[in-house]
Design an enzyme around this catalytic site. Structure first.
Site, PDB file in Angstrom:
ATOM      1  N   GLU A 149       0.748  -1.452   0.147  1.00  0.00           N
ATOM      2  CA  GLU A 149       0.086  -0.025  -0.018  1.00  0.00           C
ATOM      3  C   GLU A 149       0.933   1.282  -0.128  1.00  0.00           C
ATOM      4  O   GLU A 149       0.593   2.261  -0.743  1.00  0.00           O
ATOM      5  CB  GLU A 149      -1.013  -0.179   1.083  1.00  0.00           C
ATOM      6  CG  GLU A 149      -1.749   1.238   1.321  1.00  0.00           C
ATOM      7  CD  GLU A 149      -2.628   1.539   2.584  1.00  0.00           C
ATOM      8  OE1 GLU A 149      -3.578   1.931   2.513  1.00  0.00           O
ATOM      9  OE2 GLU A 149      -1.847   0.996   3.684  1.00  0.00           O
ATOM     10  N   TYR A 208      -4.397  10.289  -0.671  1.00  0.00           N
ATOM     11  CA  TYR A 208      -3.071   9.846  -0.131  1.00  0.00           C
ATOM     12  C   TYR A 208      -2.093  10.209  -1.244  1.00  0.00           C
ATOM     13  O   TYR A 208      -1.347  11.441  -1.298  1.00  0.00           O
ATOM     14  CB  TYR A 208      -2.820   8.662   0.415  1.00  0.00           C
ATOM     15  CG  TYR A 208      -3.571   8.369   1.834  1.00  0.00           C
ATOM     16  CD1 TYR A 208      -3.175   9.237   2.974  1.00  0.00           C
ATOM     17  CD2 TYR A 208      -4.588   7.737   1.917  1.00  0.00           C
ATOM     18  CE1 TYR A 208      -3.966   8.804   4.067  1.00  0.00           C
ATOM     19  CE2 TYR A 208      -5.260   7.485   3.289  1.00  0.00           C
ATOM     20  CZ  TYR A 208      -4.919   7.942   4.054  1.00  0.00           C
ATOM     21  OH  TYR A 208      -5.628   7.843   5.385  1.00  0.00           O
ATOM     22  N   CYS A 260      -6.827   9.750   6.786  1.00  0.00           N
ATOM     23  CA  CYS A 260      -6.498   9.721   8.322  1.00  0.00           C
ATOM     24  C   CYS A 260      -5.224  10.064   8.736  1.00  0.00           C
ATOM     25  O   CYS A 260      -4.990  10.948   9.695  1.00  0.00           O
ATOM     26  CB  CYS A 260      -6.688   8.226   8.790  1.00  0.00           C
ATOM     27  SG  CYS A 260      -8.875   7.892   8.443  1.00  0.00           S
TER      28      CYS A 260
END
Length: 318
Positions: A75, A139, A200
């Site tokens: 990821e 992101y 987050c």
């Protein structure tokens, strides 16, 4: 229940993981019960901190349940490509992001396609993946291609070149290590409504002292049971990669949480994990030094000394 605060130092514990377990216990036993976005409900505290020393290749890899660190690594490497479509992850067997585009697909089409069927179609059909697999500018898009706009003489704005924050941090660490501006930011207010999930783990700041690279990660929202073990690993891994690229020794990772919570339907996981003792001292070896922060592969990383307890399954809140 009264809202609690947590600021714990790893040196207060025999094993660094004990501070993670202490945080989990604190949130579960003292957190305020709240209705959350998912409708499941949480126990939550505001303003928390954990500290981990990464010297001697140490890593904050949780041992009281198995953490699939290669999944978290894939990821992170995906983030560094700037990609926002889940298909590259799906083709590697990474399931972290599948629920969000599936939920959007079901909501917008009314098709009752199961999650497994949806993922299979993402893998097999590029056109379907292009239409339904994108998460918006999450992101990685913000990390390596933050959008800019230039003012024109006619009073309008035109799209300018994107900003690669990661590349700029590498350069600034090399050229001006004493700077207080080594920051990677994911919270682009103008684009939050286009993201499947606003970031987050949103703000990373790096700090050089005595030849060591330290990192502070501020996380606005944190699922302690499922999310935080991945977040700790990924932040430490990014810190280790930056350390190698800038010829600095890895220093301390300081994790700071805003809304730090546990979901009410994770009681079985929490109780089982809190009954376990940390075991082993995981270490990370980086097997080669690529020419760029963007050229690492999952095969470049090897974990030693990882002898975790069995995994504990729990549902993801979407």
């Amino acid at each position: 229940m009264a809202t609690a605060r947590s600021s714990v130092d790893s040196f207060d514990y025999h094993h660094p993981e004990e501070q993670y377990l202490a945080l989990m216990k604190q949130v579960w036993t003292r957190g305020s019960e709240r209705v959350d976005r998912t409708g499941i409900g949480t126990r939550s505290v505001m303003g928390t901190m954990l500290r981990f020393d990464l010297a001697d290749a140490a890593m904050p890899l949780i041992t009281t349940k198995r953490i699939y660190w290669k999944t978290a690594t894939r990821e992170l490497l995906w983030f560094l490509t700037g990609e926002t479509n889940i298909r590259p992850l799906v083709l590697q067997g990474v399931k972290i992001w599948n629920e969000w585009p599936h939920a959007r697909y079901v909501r917008e089409t009314g098709d009752g396609l199961s999650l497994d069927q949806f993922v299979e179609r993402i893998a097999a059909d590029e056109d379907f993946a292009e239409r339904w697999g994108d998460l918006g500018p999450v992101y990685g898009k913000q990390w390596v291609d933050w959008p800019t706009y230039r003012y024109r003489k006619d009073g309008l704005y035109e799209r300018g070149p994107g900003i690669n924050q990661v590349a700029e941090v590498v350069q600034s660490l090399r050229q001006n290590p004493g700077s207080r501006r080594h920051i990677i930011e994911g919270w682009n207010v103008a684009e939050l409504d286009r993201m499947a999930l606003p970031p987050c783990h949103k703000t990373y700041q790096f700090h050089v002292a005595d030849g060591r690279l330290n990192c502070v990660l501020y996380q606005r929202s944190c699922d302690v049971a499922l999310g935080l073990p991945f977040n700790l690993w990924s932040a430490a891994l990014l810190q280790r990669m930056l350390s190698q690229q800038t010829e600095l020794e890895p220093g301390e990772l300081v994790w700071m949480g805003g809304d730090t919570h546990l979901y009410l339907n994770h009681a079985h996981l929490i109780e089982k994990q809190l009954a376990r003792e940390p075991q082993g001292r995981p270490r990370l070896e980086i097997l080669r030094q690529p020419s760029s922060i963007f050229d690492y592969r999952v095969e470049d990383f090897a974990v030693e000394g990882y002898t975790p307890h069995p995994p504990i399954k729990a549902p993801v809140a979407v």
